[in-house]
Scaffold this active site. Structure first.
Site, PDB file in Angstrom:
ATOM      1  N   ASP A   1       3.907  -6.425 -29.783  1.00  0.00           N
ATOM      2  CA  ASP A   1       4.038  -6.559 -31.231  1.00  0.00           C
ATOM      3  C   ASP A   1       2.944  -5.765 -31.957  1.00  0.00           C
ATOM      4  OD1 ASP A   1       6.135  -8.272 -30.804  1.00  0.00           O
ATOM      5  OD2 ASP A   1       4.870 -10.070 -30.863  1.00  0.00           O
TER       6      ASP A   1
HETATM    7  N1  URA Z   1       5.001 -11.691 -26.272  1.00  0.00           N
HETATM    8  C1  URA Z   1       4.891 -11.685 -27.623  1.00  0.00           C
HETATM    9  O1  URA Z   1       5.228 -12.650 -28.289  1.00  0.00           O
HETATM   10  N2  URA Z   1       4.412 -10.582 -28.200  1.00  0.00           N
HETATM   11  C2  URA Z   1       4.010  -9.500 -27.514  1.00  0.00           C
HETATM   12  O2  URA Z   1       3.566  -8.517 -28.122  1.00  0.00           O
HETATM   13  C3  URA Z   1       4.127  -9.518 -26.124  1.00  0.00           C
HETATM   14  C4  URA Z   1       4.630 -10.631 -25.523  1.00  0.00           C
END
Ligand code: URA
Length: 239
Positions: free
Chosen positions: A102
Site C-alpha cells: 500500500d
Molecule cells: N497487507 C496490507 O494490508 N497492506 C500491504 O501493503 C501489504 C500487506
C-alpha cells in the site's frame, strides 16, 4: 555467437525443436539471407526474421530489492502522477513491482522484468513466506492473536494459517506491535486481518520475503539480487 535455434527459442518465439524445423524449411533469415543449415551460429545483435516476423531481442533480466518508503505507489505508473517504486530505481529496463504494498506501507518489495519469477512468487500454491510488522491501535490479547493464526474471514474467505507474535505492548499510548507471518498476498491482507478482529493498523512494514531481508538496505534505497539469490527463490516453495 550462439546457435540460431537457441536464439530463436530464447526469444520466446517457439521451442528449440520447432525452430530447427523452421530453419530446415527455409523460414529463417539472418541479416536478410535465408539460412537452412542447422549448425549455423548467429549473434544476438543480428537481424533475424522467422516466418517473416522480426525476432524480438531477449531482454536481460534484472532483479531489485527495494526498501519502499511511505508515500510511494507500488506500481509501474500512477494516473495521479505520484512517485512510484519504479521511479526510485535507475535502470533502462521496463521493470515492475512483484505484488503490491500500500501507499503508506513501507519495506521490502521486489522489482523485475522477469515474468516467470513474478508468477512464481505471487502464485498462492507456492506459499512464499512474507513477514510483516504492524503497529496497531489497542492492546492486543493472546486470544485475538490466536484467531489471526487460525485464519480469519476477509472478503468472505478465510485466510490460511499464519504465525503471529507480540513484539510490544504500549499501555501508555494504547498500541501494540505484532509480527505477522503469512503466505498469501491478498489485497490489503494484513490490514484486513487486523480489522476483522477489531484493530486498526497504524503502521505497516514488510520485513522479508522468503529468505530476502532488508539487511543493509535503508529506506528509499535498493540493491540488485544475485543470480544465486534468484535461483534460490525457486527452492522456496512451501508445501
Ligand atoms: N497487507 C496490507 O494490508 N497492506 C500491504 O501493503 C501489504 C500487506
Amino acid at each position: 555467437m550462439e546457435r540460431l535455434q537457441k536464439i530463436i527459442a530464447e526469444s520466446g518465439y517457439c521451442s528449440r525443436r520447432k525452430a530447427e524445423e523452421l530453419i530446415k524449411s527455409g523460414k529463417v533469415k539472418v541479416n536478410n539471407t535465408i539460412v537452412t543449415e542447422l549448425g549455423t551460429k548467429a549473434d544476438y545483435n543480428d537481424y533475424i526474421e522467422v516466418e517473416g516476423n522480426p525476432l524480438s531481442k531477449k531482454e536481460d533480466k534484472v532483479y531489485y530489492l527495494l526498501n519502499k518508503p511511505r508515500g510511494v505507489v507500488a506500481s509501474a505508473t500512477d494516473d495521479k502522477g505520484r512517485k512510484t517504486v519504479v521511479d526510485l530505481i535507475k535502470t533502462d529496463k521496463r521493470i515492475y513491482p512483484v505484488g503490491r504494498l500500500d501507499y503508506d506501507t513501507t519495506g521490502l518489495i521486489l522489482l523485475t522484468n522477469d515474468g516467470e519469477l513474478t508468477n512464481f512468487l505471487i502464485h498462492p500454491k507456492n506459499n512464499i513466506e512474507k513477514v510483516y510488522v504492524a503497529k496497531i491501535k489497542g492492546l492486543i490479547t493472546k486470544e485475538d492473536l490466536k484467531k489471526l493464526c487460525n485464519g480469519v474471514l476477509i472478503d468472505g474467505k478465510k485466510t490460511s494459517k499464519s504465525k503471529a507474535k507480540i513484539l510490544k505492548i504500549d499501555k501508555k499510548n494504547n498500541s501494540s506491535v505484532v509480527e505477522l507471518i503469512i503466505h498469501e498476498g491478498r489485497n490489503h491482507q494484513v490490514k484486513k486481518m487486523f480489522e476483522s478482529i477489531g484493530y486498526d493498523v497504524l503502521k505497516l512494514k514488510r520485513e522479508s520475503i522468503a529468505f530476502l531481508t532488508l539487511d543493509g538496505v535503508k529506506s528509499g534505497e535498493y540493491r540488485s539480487l544475485s543470480i544465486k539469490e534468484v535461483k534460490k527463490m525457486y527452492g522456496e516453495k512451501n508445501d
